[in-house]
Design an enzyme around this catalytic site. Structure first.
Site, PDB file in Angstrom:
ATOM      1  CG  ASP A  73      12.320 -12.815  -6.934  1.00 34.44           C
ATOM      2  OD1 ASP A  73      13.379 -12.348  -6.652  1.00 34.44           O
ATOM      3  OD2 ASP A  73      11.329 -13.327  -6.403  1.00 34.44           O
ATOM      4  CD  GLU A 311      12.407 -16.698  -1.169  1.00 32.96           C
ATOM      5  OE1 GLU A 311      11.349 -16.118  -1.203  1.00 32.96           O
ATOM      6  OE2 GLU A 311      13.532 -15.885  -0.898  1.00 32.96           O
TER       7      GLU A 311
END
Length: 444
Positions: A73, A311
């Site tokens: 990420d 998310e």
């Protein structure tokens, strides 16, 4: 630190204004009506890959940006208005990282935020840990966002677990690390951090861990993403959460299914199981100027009976529209749906209500069908570029759930652990299209 002192330390802050998805709002604030939007079963039942929403296959002959690390990420350093920041000639990105000799599935339990810097916005040099993790909240730190203002770095992150816990736990709180910025001809660094917990789930709008443990699949309260509303100038954080309450308290609102016509012909495969899917995109408004206190508001979007995890939510703006994006996995959809790992999106002319799915279904970007897990954690930048990380590739037809039964060597050799090629998307009204593929990690 005030601006004069900041300049005296040779830190030149400029803004790279990049804009095919530019901020273009009228300066006059418009009245808003708050009200949570639903991503319905009817919407999600329309999900299918098309040429416009499918990413190109990523060739496996790639070079890792940091061979000693798994990198996943990732988010850029931004100005307060959301544009990509440039500090003394450097772009900066922050990433979740772990040692590359660790099995990929274990990386979340030891995740550390590190940063990279670049002069050209695509050739990244490792800077190091973003901050001293001993001073941070949580047993490890998960994804967030970063904003620079008046020479101060505001790094929002997810504080996961607790310091000193005997075994790994998954409590999640939203946190902020505020620190000084140092930049010179040799690179960029950060120091003198103060850490604060800025928001925890309250059980009214967002599910607490205790509520989730009463029978739900999982629990989320993470991914704080800073957003200054260009219409009003107010400051917010977006985050991933779940609709409040326990499964036994949850009742079906027929609006979760879709239109009246769709409702009339729809039957649940397993309604009791479907009710465990309660993903939400949350929002909270800052109540002080230091961004250490926020007040939770009604969710922007809920996916009750549709999806369990929405998310890394984030917003870009174009014209008078807010474009809300989120990531999710195929196995996070409810039992009545089949959909790919992907980037999903919604649009509205108001920040807090009225979101409708892009491309009718919400799907903006998916991996190729035969390489369904090659990339994940997509983030749309203000210039229409989309960054992500190279995930599990060339799995010989295996489902990602099968990886636990494969050898460690197989798992390691099929995990990318670096930034994937950047994609460029065109966005027009409520339609999107993949335009081209660019260098891995390119944000400029």
């Amino acid at each position: 630190m005030n601006t004069k002192k900041f300049m005296a330390r040779n830190v030149l802050l400029t803004t790279a204004i990049v804009s095919t998805l530019s901020f273009g709002f009228s300066s006059a604030a418009s009245a808003e009506t708050a009200g949570t939007s639903n991503w319905t079963i009817e919407d999600a039942s329309k999900i299918e890959r098309t040429d416009d929403t499918t990413a190109p296959y990523i060739e496996p002959d790639f070079e890792k940006m940091a061979p000693e690390l798994h990198v996943w990420d990732t988010w850029p350093l931004r100005e307060k208005d959301g544009s990509i920041a440039k500090v003394n000639g450097y772009y900066v990105i922050f990433s979740l990282t772990a040692d590359s000799d660790l099995l990929p599935g274990k990386r979340h339990d030891v995740a550390t935020i590190r940063y990279f810097y670049s002069k050209d916005g695509k050739s990244w040099e490792l800077g190091g840990k973003a901050f001293d993790t001993k001073q941070a909240y949580g047993s490890r730190q998960w994804a967030g966002s970063a904003m620079i203002e008046d020479g101060k770095l505001n790094l929002f992150y997810t504080a996961t677990g607790r310091k000193g816990e005997e075994s790994v736990t998954y409590e999640q709180r939203l946190a902020l690390a505020t620190g000084d910025v140092e930049a010179n001809g040799k690179g960029i660094s950060f120091s003198n951090f103060d850490h604060s917990i800025i928001l925890e789930p309250e059980g009214k709008y967002y599910q607490t861990e205790e509520q989730a443990e009463a029978g739900d699949i999982a629990y989320t309260f993470r991914d704080p993403w800073f957003f200054e509303d260009p219409k009003t100038g107010k400051d917010y954080i977006l985050f991933e959460g779940n609709s409040a309450g326990t499964p036994s308290e949850r009742t079906l609102d027929r609006a979760y299914i879709g239109s009246e016509d769709f409702q009339s012909s729809f039957d649940f495969v397993n309604e009791d199981f479907a009710k465990l899917f309660n993903g939400a995109i949350g929002i909270a408004e800052a109540t002080n100027d230091s961004y250490t206190e926020f007040e939770a508001m009604e969710p922007l979007l809920e996916a009750n009976y549709v999806n369990q995890e929405l998310e890394r939510p984030h917003i870009v703006t174009k014209g008078n529209q807010y474009y809300l994006f989120t990531n999710t996995h195929e196995h996070k959809f409810g039992p009545d749906l089949s959909a790919p790992d992907g980037l999903y999106g919604f649009s509205s002319d108001q920040l807090t209500s009225g979101y409708e799915p892009l491309n009718d279904s919400g799907l903006v970007l998916a991996n190729p069908e035969n390489h369904a897990y090659q990339a994940y954690s997509w983030m749309v930048l203000p210039n229409g570029k989309v960054i992500s990380f190279y995930n599990f590739h060339d799995l010989d037809g295996k489902n990602i759930a099968d990886l636990g039964g494969t050898s460690p060597e197989y798992q390691m050799s099929h995990f990318g652990g670096t930034l994937a090629p950047t994609l460029k998307i065109a966005l027009q009204n409520d339609r999107t299209k993949v335009v081209n593929e660019q260098a891995p990690g390119k944000i400029k």
